[in-house]
Design a protein around this motif. Structure first.
Motif, PDB file in Angstrom:
ATOM      1  N   LYS A  69      -0.133  -6.821  44.046  1.00 11.60           N
ATOM      2  CA  LYS A  69       0.039  -6.058  45.277  1.00 11.60           C
ATOM      3  C   LYS A  69       1.201  -5.081  45.136  1.00 11.60           C
ATOM      4  N   ILE A  70       1.073  -3.923  45.769  1.00  9.78           N
ATOM      5  CA  ILE A  70       2.137  -2.927  45.733  1.00  9.78           C
ATOM      6  C   ILE A  70       2.623  -2.662  47.153  1.00  9.78           C
ATOM      7  N   SER A  71       3.798  -2.064  47.266  1.00  6.90           N
ATOM      8  CA  SER A  71       4.364  -1.757  48.571  1.00  6.90           C
ATOM      9  C   SER A  71       3.736  -0.489  49.134  1.00  6.90           C
ATOM     10  N   TYR A  72       3.906  -0.292  50.437  1.00  4.81           N
ATOM     11  CA  TYR A  72       3.345   0.900  51.066  1.00  4.81           C
ATOM     12  C   TYR A  72       4.029   2.163  50.554  1.00  4.81           C
ATOM     13  N   SER A  73       5.314   2.098  50.295  1.00  2.01           N
ATOM     14  CA  SER A  73       6.010   3.273  49.758  1.00  2.01           C
ATOM     15  C   SER A  73       5.519   3.611  48.354  1.00  2.01           C
ATOM     16  N   ALA A  74       5.135   2.591  47.587  1.00  2.00           N
ATOM     17  CA  ALA A  74       4.648   2.830  46.222  1.00  2.00           C
ATOM     18  C   ALA A  74       3.276   3.484  46.207  1.00  2.00           C
ATOM     19  N   VAL A  75       2.557   3.408  47.348  1.00  2.00           N
ATOM     20  CA  VAL A  75       1.223   4.004  47.427  1.00  2.00           C
ATOM     21  C   VAL A  75       1.278   5.514  47.187  1.00  2.00           C
ATOM     22  N   TRP A  76       2.345   6.182  47.661  1.00  2.00           N
ATOM     23  CA  TRP A  76       2.455   7.633  47.470  1.00  2.00           C
ATOM     24  C   TRP A  76       2.264   8.016  46.016  1.00  2.00           C
ATOM     25  N   ASP A  77       3.077   7.413  45.145  1.00  2.00           N
ATOM     26  CA  ASP A  77       3.021   7.776  43.723  1.00  2.00           C
ATOM     27  C   ASP A  77       1.727   7.304  43.075  1.00  2.00           C
ATOM     28  N   ALA A  78       1.213   6.159  43.520  1.00  2.00           N
ATOM     29  CA  ALA A  78      -0.031   5.650  42.943  1.00  2.00           C
ATOM     30  C   ALA A  78      -1.184   6.612  43.212  1.00  2.00           C
ATOM     31  N   LEU A  79      -1.271   7.132  44.431  1.00  2.97           N
ATOM     32  CA  LEU A  79      -2.360   8.044  44.776  1.00  2.97           C
ATOM     33  C   LEU A  79      -2.299   9.336  43.973  1.00  2.97           C
ATOM     34  N   LYS A  80      -1.108   9.714  43.558  1.00  2.00           N
ATOM     35  CA  LYS A  80      -0.970  10.925  42.737  1.00  2.00           C
ATOM     36  C   LYS A  80      -1.592  10.736  41.359  1.00  2.00           C
ATOM     37  N   VAL A  81      -1.791   9.476  40.989  1.00  2.00           N
ATOM     38  CA  VAL A  81      -2.431   9.156  39.706  1.00  2.00           C
ATOM     39  C   VAL A  81      -3.909   8.850  39.907  1.00  2.00           C
ATOM     40  N   THR A  82      -4.208   7.971  40.865  1.00  2.00           N
ATOM     41  CA  THR A  82      -5.596   7.539  41.059  1.00  2.00           C
ATOM     42  C   THR A  82      -6.504   8.677  41.507  1.00  2.00           C
ATOM     43  N   ASP A  83      -5.952   9.632  42.256  1.00  2.00           N
ATOM     44  CA  ASP A  83      -6.773  10.694  42.843  1.00  2.00           C
ATOM     45  C   ASP A  83      -6.439  12.068  42.283  1.00  2.00           C
ATOM     46  N   GLN A  84      -5.875  12.080  41.099  1.00  2.00           N
ATOM     47  CA  GLN A  84      -5.533  13.355  40.460  1.00  2.00           C
ATOM     48  C   GLN A  84      -6.767  14.219  40.246  1.00  2.00           C
ATOM     49  N   ASP A  85      -6.617  15.503  40.536  1.00  2.00           N
ATOM     50  CA  ASP A  85      -7.691  16.465  40.308  1.00  2.00           C
ATOM     51  C   ASP A  85      -7.941  16.559  38.802  1.00  2.00           C
ATOM     52  N   PRO A  86      -9.157  16.257  38.339  1.00  2.00           N
ATOM     53  CA  PRO A  86      -9.433  16.308  36.896  1.00  2.00           C
ATOM     54  C   PRO A  86      -9.291  17.706  36.308  1.00  2.00           C
ATOM     55  N   ASN A  87      -9.279  18.716  37.170  1.00  2.00           N
ATOM     56  CA  ASN A  87      -9.153  20.094  36.692  1.00  2.00           C
ATOM     57  C   ASN A  87      -7.763  20.678  36.896  1.00  2.00           C
ATOM     58  N   ASN A  88      -6.862  19.920  37.532  1.00  2.00           N
ATOM     59  CA  ASN A  88      -5.506  20.406  37.771  1.00  2.00           C
ATOM     60  C   ASN A  88      -4.595  19.209  37.956  1.00  2.00           C
ATOM     61  N   SER A  89      -3.820  18.885  36.958  1.00  2.00           N
ATOM     62  CA  SER A  89      -2.990  17.683  36.977  1.00  2.00           C
ATOM     63  C   SER A  89      -1.857  17.754  37.988  1.00  2.00           C
ATOM     64  N   ASN A  90      -1.650  18.907  38.609  1.00  2.00           N
ATOM     65  CA  ASN A  90      -0.608  19.049  39.625  1.00  2.00           C
ATOM     66  C   ASN A  90      -1.121  18.726  41.025  1.00  2.00           C
TER      67      ASN A  90
END
Length: 267
Positions: A69-90
């Protein structure tokens, strides 16, 4: 490495093509129509294979409840990885609208993206508690305004077009995601229903055939969610997301992404 997903029709198509070009086709696997096989069937899912109904649901609950389990604050950074645009890593791809938006624009202002609880946290009143409130398998980045319009509405077909929603619709008691996200939403909702069954001090989450469920631990409509699962099968983006959550964060999987036919086998 992504799990290998094999559909019977793909094997038949390969065999047909092989005959045309003179190649030797691999042996066909006799599987039920629409069924899938993955690299995890003999390991992660081994205690669920061959089961149906309540037995399958119970087995999957046991399997996927083993998670980090992760904390709610950690969700921010996790989503930047899990939902990264495959055509634009930014960028990340936003649920409902399909917009690609800068990872740096996470927040609560108009034009930002925030953390959408697909199983609305008020449906069961679990808030942002570590567990259902922070489970990445149903948390997705979404446009702040579109997320606010969805609110805690149940899911169903129909309504007026949501401005900036990529084709999503809304009415007084339900929200309809754009077509490309309908299967994703269905599989996230049904994951939550299997994962959270009244244990761990959290409510027993269940899909039902209603809308306007309010604060009850239910979300509808089940028949519509099943239809969306059938009509919008898992995409490469969804499969990769499942793998990243498994490999890097929670170390559990959404079984309905690996085996979408299990939806009908249970419900």
């Amino acid at each position: 490495m992504l799990a290998t997903r094999t559909r019977r029709w793909k094997s038949v198509a390969w065999a047909t093509a092989a005959v045309l070009v003179g190649l030797t086709a691999p042996a066909l696997t006799a599987t039920p129509a629409g069924a899938t096989t993955t690299d995890y069937d003999s390991t992660y899912y081994k205690n669920a294979i061959g089961k149906t109904g309540a037995s399958l649901k119970s087995s999957l609950h046991t399997i996927i409840s083993s998670q980090t389990k992760i904390s709610y604050s950690a969700v921010w950074d996790a989503l930047k990885v899990t939902d990264q645009d495959p055509n634009n890593s930014n960028d990340v791809i936003l649920l409902y609208s399909g917009v690609s938006r800068a990872k740096s624009l996470n927040g609560g202002d108009t034009g930002d993206w925030n953390r959408e609880h697909v199983w609305a946290k008020s449906h069961g009143d679990f808030g942002t508690a570590t567990g259902p409130g922070t489970d990445l398998h149903h948390l997705r980045p979404a446009d702040v305004t579109v997320n606010s319009i969805r609110g805690n509405l149940d899911f169903d077909n129909g309504g007026s077009t949501v401005t900036g929603g990529g084709g999503s619709k809304v009415d007084s008691d339900s929200f309809e995601p754009r077509d490309a996200d309908k299967g994703d939403v269905a599989r996230m909702i049904l994951y939550m229903a299997v994962r959270y069954d009244g244990g761990d001090g959290f409510p027993d989450l269940e899909p039902d055939e209603k809308v306007d469920n309010g604060t009850n631990p239910y979300i509808g409509k089940l028949s519509v969610l099943k239809q969306w699962n059938d009509e919008d099968p898992p995409s490469a983006f969804e499969e990769k997301r499942n793998q990243v959550i498994y490999d890097t964060y929670q170390h559990n999987r959404n079984p309905f992404i690996d085996h979408p036919e299990w939806v009908d086998a249970i419900w």
